[in-house]
Scaffold this motif. Sequence first.
Motif, PDB file in Angstrom:
ATOM      1  N   MET A 171     134.703  23.071 -44.991  1.00  0.00           N
ATOM      2  CA  MET A 171     133.625  22.280 -44.001  1.00  0.00           C
ATOM      3  C   MET A 171     133.037  22.500 -45.127  1.00  0.00           C
ATOM      4  SD  MET A 171     132.898  25.731 -41.981  1.00  0.00           S
ATOM      5  CE  MET A 171     134.284  25.332 -40.675  1.00  0.00           C
ATOM      6  N   LEU A 173     128.648  23.110 -45.051  1.00  0.00           N
ATOM      7  CA  LEU A 173     126.915  23.463 -44.409  1.00  0.00           C
ATOM      8  C   LEU A 173     126.254  23.200 -45.601  1.00  0.00           C
ATOM      9  CD1 LEU A 173     128.299  27.039 -43.094  1.00  0.00           C
ATOM     10  CD2 LEU A 173     128.867  24.907 -42.164  1.00  0.00           C
ATOM     11  N   VAL A 207     134.303  25.391 -35.488  1.00  0.00           N
ATOM     12  CA  VAL A 207     133.967  24.747 -35.363  1.00  0.00           C
ATOM     13  C   VAL A 207     134.313  23.938 -34.163  1.00  0.00           C
ATOM     14  CG1 VAL A 207     132.172  22.829 -35.063  1.00  0.00           C
ATOM     15  CG2 VAL A 207     132.906  23.957 -37.436  1.00  0.00           C
ATOM     16  N   HIS A 211     129.895  20.684 -32.555  1.00  0.00           N
ATOM     17  CA  HIS A 211     129.742  21.777 -34.131  1.00  0.00           C
ATOM     18  C   HIS A 211     129.324  22.432 -34.529  1.00  0.00           C
ATOM     19  CE1 HIS A 211     130.175  16.561 -34.286  1.00  0.00           C
ATOM     20  NE2 HIS A 211     131.526  17.588 -34.511  1.00  0.00           N
ATOM     21  N   VAL A 213     128.678  26.108 -35.621  1.00  0.00           N
ATOM     22  CA  VAL A 213     129.707  26.910 -36.175  1.00  0.00           C
ATOM     23  C   VAL A 213     129.808  28.229 -35.893  1.00  0.00           C
ATOM     24  CG1 VAL A 213     129.570  27.740 -38.382  1.00  0.00           C
ATOM     25  CG2 VAL A 213     129.150  25.246 -38.349  1.00  0.00           C
ATOM     26  N   LEU A 290     126.051  22.195 -39.817  1.00  0.00           N
ATOM     27  CA  LEU A 290     127.273  21.436 -39.944  1.00  0.00           C
ATOM     28  C   LEU A 290     126.754  20.265 -40.985  1.00  0.00           C
ATOM     29  CD1 LEU A 290     130.072  22.164 -40.370  1.00  0.00           C
ATOM     30  CD2 LEU A 290     130.174  20.460 -38.302  1.00  0.00           C
TER      31      LEU A 290
END
Length: 306
Positions: A171, A173, A207, A211, A213, A290
């Motif tokens: 993941m 960001l 997620v 999408h 978070v 994301l």
Amino acid sequence: MAVALSVALLVGWILVIYRNQVLTRSWEGNAWLMIAGIISFVTIMTVLVLFSVFLAREIREVRRQTSFIDSVTHELRSPLASLRLCLETQAREGLQPAQRQRLREMMLDDIERLSAFVDDILESNRLAHGQDARPIEAFELEALVQRSVATVTKRHHIEQEPITVEVPQDMVLHTDPVALELVLRNLLDNAVKYSDPPRAVRLRATVDSRHTVSIEVEDDGVGIPKADLKRVFERFYRVDDEAVRTRRGTGLGLFVVASLVRGLGGRLRAHSPGPGKGTCMVVTLPSRVLHSRTARSPSTAEDAPT
């Protein structure tokens, strides 16, 4: 002033009625007199109600600031007293190297505590004045979470085992890492601070299909009354409960966290079944944070040109 105005209006109204009894007997033809009285009465009552609301808010704010000053005094006095005691102890003769090293570690802990406390106050003041411009960059969430966990466990002198982390390794960001790390550190710090041994703190990141978070920090600690779930994000506010008052705090941490999350374009919510039943803090960040590498599905990645 509103009270004096009310008294003056009432006396004047009585005099008008007394001196114009003929008008009051034929009120059908003098409706203006009644309308003027009604308007004046509504105006005075509105002023009194607004004044009462303003006064109640001012009283609450004064109480919060008084509580904040008490908390600040305690937060400053405790580490300063500890530092003084450590320095006086180090001045004694015959101390073993291990003892001196232990005193040094205690002083470093107190300095770190003071530094974190001052940072919270400065961050709160900066956010209160709308100064929230920060750099944006891509980073791996798992690494940031692990740093936050290491900082909190070191601060509280506990092992990392009580804090379980469930974050996808891939993941990535695209947002402000400094702000998000401060958010997670504060939430983890509260989860540990307001939990009694054996502690159990869980951090999860997920997620959804849009999408979006979501980062959850959950504990089995003292919990929050339902009436206070929204107010805990107010500046200087602390839950009026014995289990909370006995633990150090200034009422700034969650205010800072909520302000930072809003600056990231997200939302912070608090969930708790009630006192003694734990708390779950949920940070929701928009899909734009994301990173494209994480959000890209396998099929899209296969179809992409090489």
